[in-house]
Write a protein that holds these residues in place. Structure first.
Motif, PDB file in Angstrom:
ATOM      1  N   VAL A  61       0.836  -1.204   0.000  1.00 30.35           N
ATOM      2  CA  VAL A  61       0.000   0.000   0.000  1.00 30.35           C
ATOM      3  C   VAL A  61       0.869   1.252   0.000  1.00 30.35           C
ATOM      4  CG1 VAL A  61      -1.760   1.260   1.284  1.00 30.35           C
ATOM      5  CG2 VAL A  61      -1.861  -1.224   1.162  1.00 30.35           C
ATOM      6  N   ARG A  64       2.308   1.800  -3.480  1.00 31.09           N
ATOM      7  CA  ARG A  64       1.304   2.293  -4.414  1.00 31.09           C
ATOM      8  C   ARG A  64       0.929   3.749  -4.122  1.00 31.09           C
ATOM      9  NH1 ARG A  64      -1.726  -1.838  -4.377  1.00 31.09           N
ATOM     10  NH2 ARG A  64      -3.207  -1.204  -2.805  1.00 31.09           N
ATOM     11  N   VAL A  65       0.856   4.106  -2.857  1.00 28.89           N
ATOM     12  CA  VAL A  65       0.559   5.501  -2.500  1.00 28.89           C
ATOM     13  C   VAL A  65       1.651   6.423  -3.007  1.00 28.89           C
ATOM     14  CG1 VAL A  65       0.386   7.089  -0.549  1.00 28.89           C
ATOM     15  CG2 VAL A  65      -0.873   4.958  -0.513  1.00 28.89           C
ATOM     16  N   THR A  68       1.490   6.722  -6.822  1.00 28.83           N
ATOM     17  CA  THR A  68       0.318   7.501  -7.228  1.00 28.83           C
ATOM     18  C   THR A  68       0.520   8.976  -6.951  1.00 28.83           C
ATOM     19  OG1 THR A  68      -1.045   5.579  -6.681  1.00 28.83           O
ATOM     20  CG2 THR A  68      -2.187   7.663  -6.996  1.00 28.83           C
ATOM     21  N   TYR A 129      -8.539   0.962  -8.863  1.00 29.28           N
ATOM     22  CA  TYR A 129      -7.489   1.820  -9.419  1.00 29.28           C
ATOM     23  C   TYR A 129      -7.632   1.935 -10.933  1.00 29.28           C
ATOM     24  CZ  TYR A 129      -2.798   3.907  -9.101  1.00 29.28           C
ATOM     25  OH  TYR A 129      -1.734   4.768  -9.129  1.00 29.28           O
ATOM     26  N   HIS A 152      -7.192   8.484  -1.127  1.00 33.29           N
ATOM     27  CA  HIS A 152      -7.971   7.328  -0.692  1.00 33.29           C
ATOM     28  C   HIS A 152      -7.066   6.247  -0.107  1.00 33.29           C
ATOM     29  CE1 HIS A 152     -10.879   4.098  -0.660  1.00 33.29           C
ATOM     30  NE2 HIS A 152     -10.151   3.398  -1.504  1.00 33.29           N
ATOM     31  N   SER A 153      -5.966   5.960  -0.776  1.00 34.92           N
ATOM     32  CA  SER A 153      -5.051   4.929  -0.289  1.00 34.92           C
ATOM     33  C   SER A 153      -4.403   5.347   1.029  1.00 34.92           C
ATOM     34  CB  SER A 153      -3.972   4.639  -1.342  1.00 34.92           C
ATOM     35  OG  SER A 153      -4.554   4.199  -2.552  1.00 34.92           O
ATOM     36  N   GLN A 156      -6.930   4.887   3.833  1.00 34.50           N
ATOM     37  CA  GLN A 156      -7.060   3.473   4.191  1.00 34.50           C
ATOM     38  C   GLN A 156      -5.856   2.991   4.993  1.00 34.50           C
ATOM     39  OE1 GLN A 156      -7.837   1.210   0.583  1.00 34.50           O
ATOM     40  NE2 GLN A 156      -9.989   1.074   1.145  1.00 34.50           N
ATOM     41  N   GLN A 157      -4.663   3.420   4.582  1.00 37.63           N
ATOM     42  CA  GLN A 157      -3.459   3.002   5.293  1.00 37.63           C
ATOM     43  C   GLN A 157      -3.448   3.547   6.717  1.00 37.63           C
ATOM     44  OE1 GLN A 157       0.218   4.422   3.586  1.00 37.63           O
ATOM     45  NE2 GLN A 157       1.357   2.657   4.300  1.00 37.63           N
TER      46      GLN A 157
END
Length: 401
Positions: A61, A64-65, A68, A129, A152-153, A156-157
């Protein structure tokens, strides 16, 4: 077709590297030689699984964050997409992540859209995604879409980290308590009680119970641990079957406290996903279908898929979700009001935020109650052990007097 990473040398002696699509390694070498390249090294890009998907190492995560957020910054600065992907790859320190971004850039150079290029790596980029990126490509707001995905990520994290940190102390307390009690029963109590046994002293019932527990821990403690570990392993293997996993997830929803927490967590995840997709321009039916796919609990996912079917047949979103019995009543009222007012996207985000706050408060309350409960339980166990040891001593003193 399989893809191969190569290192090659031109006729002028210049080194080059890249990715070549071919049927096999021999075909890749033939294609490279046809381009005037002398192959120095050749290896498969990624292996193919039985489903035919290319399976790179999955992104965490945090990775990916970061990717992004970097893409959002570069695209909002009007940098071309291909250059942005290569810049992100150059900034990455992890070799698998760097190679993943280069492969995405290579697919875009071959004529694929960004969403389709990302879709070739399902373990790295989930359906939410890819769907958001596809909608953003149609609307032309790609940078804003990456910004929303990053936020969003990150949210969530942060939510996962808060839950994990809240559970660290209770888990440590529980494990320490179990270890201390096992040590007392296995090593301390037998030596103390053995003195009374050798003197043929009549022992109280509490002491006899303690002796029986101590003997059971010494004889069967390791066996019980092995049995618990084997049971967990067998349960994990059994739950790989979708039908058994579906029944287990349905049982989880009926548990007194765990069921409410799971239902609230899945509802917040689904509605947050739906809000992001709608704000990115994804059609409502497709957005709800993707939101159902991100739900982990299979029983709730099946209900949401039924809501997707009802919505596609012309029912309203609030009515479809109400029939599926997946969302709390407050969220259903908010969604129904938003549909009537025409502010569905904004209200979905507020509903998800409210549900996340309620869930966090419920988890914090449960953890705050668990800590004193464990302390009381540990105190009761220690008190039982102390009394079981002291009572024979007091009886012996009375006999001596």
């Amino acid at each position: 077709m399989p893809r191969f990473h190569y290192r090659a040398q031109t006729a002028e002696g210049k080194r080059s590297r890249g990715v070549q699509t071919a049927r096999d390694a021999r075909h890749a070498r033939q294609l490279l030689r046809a381009r005037g390249l002398q192959v120095l090294a050749l290896r498969p890009a990624f292996a193919l699984n039985p489903g035919g998907w290319i399976t790179p190492a999955s992104l965490s995560v945090s990775q990916r964050v970061l990717l992004t957020r970097q893409l959002a910054t570069l695209l909002q600065a009007c940098m071309p997409l291909a250059e942005a992907l290569h810049a992100v790859a150059a900034q990455s320190e992890a070799r698998p992540v760097r190679q993943l971004m280069l492969d995405v850039a290579q697919r875009i150079a071959e004529g694929h859209t960004l969403a389709k290029a990302l879709g070739h790596f399902p373990r790295a980029f989930p359906p939410l995604y890819c769907a958001t990126v596809a909608a953003a490509e149609r609307s032309g707001h790609l940078g804003l879409a990456f910004e929303n995905l990053a936020e969003h990520s990150e949210n969530q994290q942060l939510a996962r980290q808060r839950i994990r940190l809240a559970m660290v102390y209770p888990l440590i307390l529980m494990l320490a308590s179990m270890a201390i009690v096992a040590f007392l029963l296995g090593y301390v109590v037998p030596d103390v009680v053995q003195v009374f046994v050798q003197n043929h002293q009549a022992l109280p019932a509490m002491t006899q119970v303690l002796m029986a527990l101590s003997e059971a821990v010494r004889r069967y403690g390791l066996l019980c641990l092995a049995a618990v570990g084997s049971s967990l392993l067998v349960l994990t293997l059994l739950l790989r079957e979708p039908a058994r996993r579906l029944r287990w997830h349905a049982v989880q929803l009926r548990l007194p406290v765990v069921g409410a927490v799971l239902r609230g967590s899945e509802a917040a995840r689904a509605i947050r996903t739906l809000a992001i997709l709608l704000s990115s321009g994804v059609p409502l039916v497709d957005a709800l279908r993707i939101a159902a796919a991100v739900v982990v609990n299979l029983a709730l996912r099946a209900r949401l898929e039924g809501a997707v079917q009802a919505l596609s047949e012309g029912d309203s979103l609030a009515r479809s979700l109400e029939r599926s019995a997946t969302l709390p009543p407050l969220m259903l009222h908010m969604i129904a009001s938003a549909e009537r007012a025409g502010e569905l996207e904004r209200m979905l985000g507020r509903a998800a935020e409210l549900q996340e706050k309620l869930l966090a408060a419920r988890i914090a309350l449960a953890v705050s109650l668990f800590e004193p409960l464990m302390l009381v339980l540990m105190g009761a166990v220690v008190l039982f052990i102390v009394l079981a040891i002291l009572m024979p001593i007091l009886n012996l003193n009375q006999l001596v007097n």
